[in-house]
Write an enzyme that holds these catalytic residues in place. Structure first.
Site, short mmCIF file in Angstrom:
data_model
loop_
_atom_site.label_atom_id
_atom_site.label_comp_id
_atom_site.label_asym_id
_atom_site.label_seq_id
_atom_site.Cartn_x
_atom_site.Cartn_y
_atom_site.Cartn_z
N ARG A 97 0.82 -1.22 0.00
CA ARG A 97 0.00 0.00 0.00
C ARG A 97 0.85 1.26 0.00
O ARG A 97 0.42 2.31 -0.49
CB ARG A 97 -0.93 0.02 1.23
CG ARG A 97 -2.10 -0.95 1.11
CD ARG A 97 -3.10 -0.77 2.23
NE ARG A 97 -2.56 -1.12 3.53
CZ ARG A 97 -2.49 -0.30 4.56
NH1 ARG A 97 -2.90 0.96 4.45
NH2 ARG A 97 -2.00 -0.71 5.72
N ASP A 108 6.29 -0.43 13.38
CA ASP A 108 5.45 -1.24 14.26
C ASP A 108 5.62 -2.74 14.05
O ASP A 108 4.70 -3.51 14.31
CB ASP A 108 3.98 -0.84 14.08
CG ASP A 108 3.49 -1.00 12.63
OD1 ASP A 108 4.33 -1.18 11.74
OD2 ASP A 108 2.26 -0.92 12.41
N ARG A 113 1.16 -2.97 23.72
CA ARG A 113 -0.15 -2.33 23.85
C ARG A 113 -0.54 -2.25 25.32
O ARG A 113 -0.40 -3.22 26.05
CB ARG A 113 -1.18 -3.12 23.06
CG ARG A 113 -2.59 -2.53 23.05
CD ARG A 113 -3.47 -3.37 22.15
NE ARG A 113 -3.07 -3.27 20.76
CZ ARG A 113 -3.44 -4.12 19.80
NH1 ARG A 113 -4.21 -5.15 20.12
NH2 ARG A 113 -3.04 -3.95 18.57
N LYS A 149 -8.32 9.29 13.15
CA LYS A 149 -8.21 9.02 11.73
C LYS A 149 -9.59 9.10 11.08
O LYS A 149 -10.62 8.99 11.74
CB LYS A 149 -7.62 7.63 11.49
CG LYS A 149 -6.14 7.51 11.84
CD LYS A 149 -5.61 6.14 11.41
CE LYS A 149 -4.12 6.02 11.68
NZ LYS A 149 -3.58 4.73 11.20
N GLU A 176 6.93 0.07 18.83
CA GLU A 176 5.77 0.95 18.97
C GLU A 176 4.96 0.58 20.21
O GLU A 176 4.62 -0.58 20.43
CB GLU A 176 4.87 0.86 17.74
CG GLU A 176 3.65 1.77 17.81
CD GLU A 176 2.74 1.64 16.61
OE1 GLU A 176 2.73 2.55 15.78
OE2 GLU A 176 2.05 0.60 16.51
N ALA A 188 -11.43 -1.04 17.72
CA ALA A 188 -10.36 -1.41 16.78
C ALA A 188 -10.34 -2.92 16.51
O ALA A 188 -10.19 -3.35 15.36
CB ALA A 188 -9.01 -0.95 17.32
N THR A 189 -10.50 -3.73 17.56
CA THR A 189 -10.44 -5.17 17.36
C THR A 189 -11.69 -5.69 16.65
O THR A 189 -11.61 -6.66 15.88
CB THR A 189 -10.26 -5.91 18.70
OG1 THR A 189 -11.28 -5.51 19.62
CG2 THR A 189 -8.90 -5.61 19.30
#
Length: 362
Positions: A97, A108, A113, A149, A176, A188-189
């Protein structure tokens, strides 16, 4: 070659002839992986080198996790700490991408986390890290709570350039740290879980526009609940307006009914509980069969775990419809809380949308 990475290369990143691989070689591997149709020999070489490069990050992650846990002392109970080495398919997708991205500088590949109960505590941990006097250099930071975002993703990302004089061979590697609230983490998950079931890269903002819009709407609603900055595109809308839009979009897609069905798959986990002392967990998700298999390894079996991880990823390269990730999140019961997307578990998201959003619409 950058200073400090020599021994790491000697141990892990050497060719069959024993030649130490350079920064340019790592980046050339990235260029091969970024190709749409590389040759079989070329891609086999690149995948092998990628696995070696990824393994370099394991030691720095472990030591930074110790630091993270120490800094979390005194925080309210219930926080979650997890670590992972980025999956090869995700690395390859990212390189494809962003063709100009250098594999050597991908930030990352090694990730930590921390999931906390509130925005206030997320900010507190961020402040503690930014004021820390350890040797690791803060290479970059992104505040996606202050500036979400377009997709709706929110969280705090701190990227550190590792520095430890006791093991200088790892100096310069990038690790990260993601800091999220539980609400941000559940969102997010769930995006990743639904992307798996739909066969679309929703996490990368690719796929069915209705689903992408639904998750963006939900994040906008969550930002109101947490009283944080609005998601782009929803700046002028009230909380009531957004909640109503979520209800309408959910009804159109029949989201919650579908998620409830997917969550049943979490009961199909067929592994035995990890033996006491297990540290690394290889999770293999078979979404068509709706099953999850976990293979656990002791702390001193990282090389074996990484080898098994690479074998699973080769199956993916051959077209097998599975996903694999190697993680460490402490006891197995913490693993499911830290990585619900690998257990096909969207229950928490469904409960939040029903109880916190849809039920409030008059």
């Amino acid at each position: 070659m950058e200073a400090g990475l020599g021994i790491c290369y000697k141990v892990i990143m050497t060719s069959s002839s024993g030649t130490i691989l350079s920064k340019n070689t790592v980046n050339n591997v990235g260029k091969i992986l970024a190709k749409k149709n590389p040759g079989k020999i070329e891609i086999a070489y690149a995948i092998d080198m990628l696995n070696r490069w990824r393994l370099c990050h394991a030691y720095p992650i472990n030591t930074l996790k110790v630091t993270l846990r120490r800094k979390l002392q005194g925080f309210p109970a219930g926080y979650i700490v997890a670590q992972r080495l980025k999956r090869a398919p995700t690395i390859i997708n990212k390189l494809q991408r962003y063709p100009d991205m250098q594999l050597f500088r991908m930030q990352d590949i090694g990730g930590l986390r921390a999931i906390l109960d509130s925005v206030g505590n997320a900010r507190k941990l961020e402040k503690i890290f930014k004021k820390s006097k350890f040797n690791h250099e803060l290479a970059s930071s992104k505040d996606y709570i202050k500036e979400p975002k377009q997709s709706g993703y929110r969280g705090i990302h701190l990227v550190y350039k590792y520095k430890n004089n006791k093991v200088p061979e790892y100096n310069g590697l990038l690790i990260e740290l993601q800091i999220r609230t539980k609400l941000q983490h559940v969102w997010a998950t769930t995006v990743e879980t639904m992307g798996t079931f739909l066969g679309e890269a929703l996490k990368s903002s690719q796929g069915d526009k209705k689903w992408l819009d639904f998750f963006s709407l939900c994040s906008a609603a969550f930002s109101h609940i947490e009283r944080t900055a609005p998601v782009p595109g929803f700046e002028g809308k009230t909380k009531a307006d957004i909640f109503k839009l979520v209800k309408e979009a959910e009804k159109d897609l029949n989201v919650l009914t579908k998620m409830d069905g997917f969550a049943v798959a979490a009961n199909l986990i067929h592994n035995k509980k990890a033996n006491k002392g297990s540290y690394y967990h290889l999770i293999i998700l078979n979404s068509p069969a709706r099953t999850v298999r976990i293979v656990s390894f002791a702390k001193d079996k990282l090389k074996l775990a990484t080898k098994e991880y690479a074998q699973a990823e080769k199956r993916i390269q051959k077209g097998e419809k599975i996903e694999a990730v190697l993680v460490s999140a402490g006891p197995l019961n913490s693993l499911r809380r830290a990585y619900p997307n690998y257990f096909l578990d969207t229950k928490d998201f469904s409960l939040l949308v029903k109880g916190k959003i849809i039920s409030k619409v008059k």
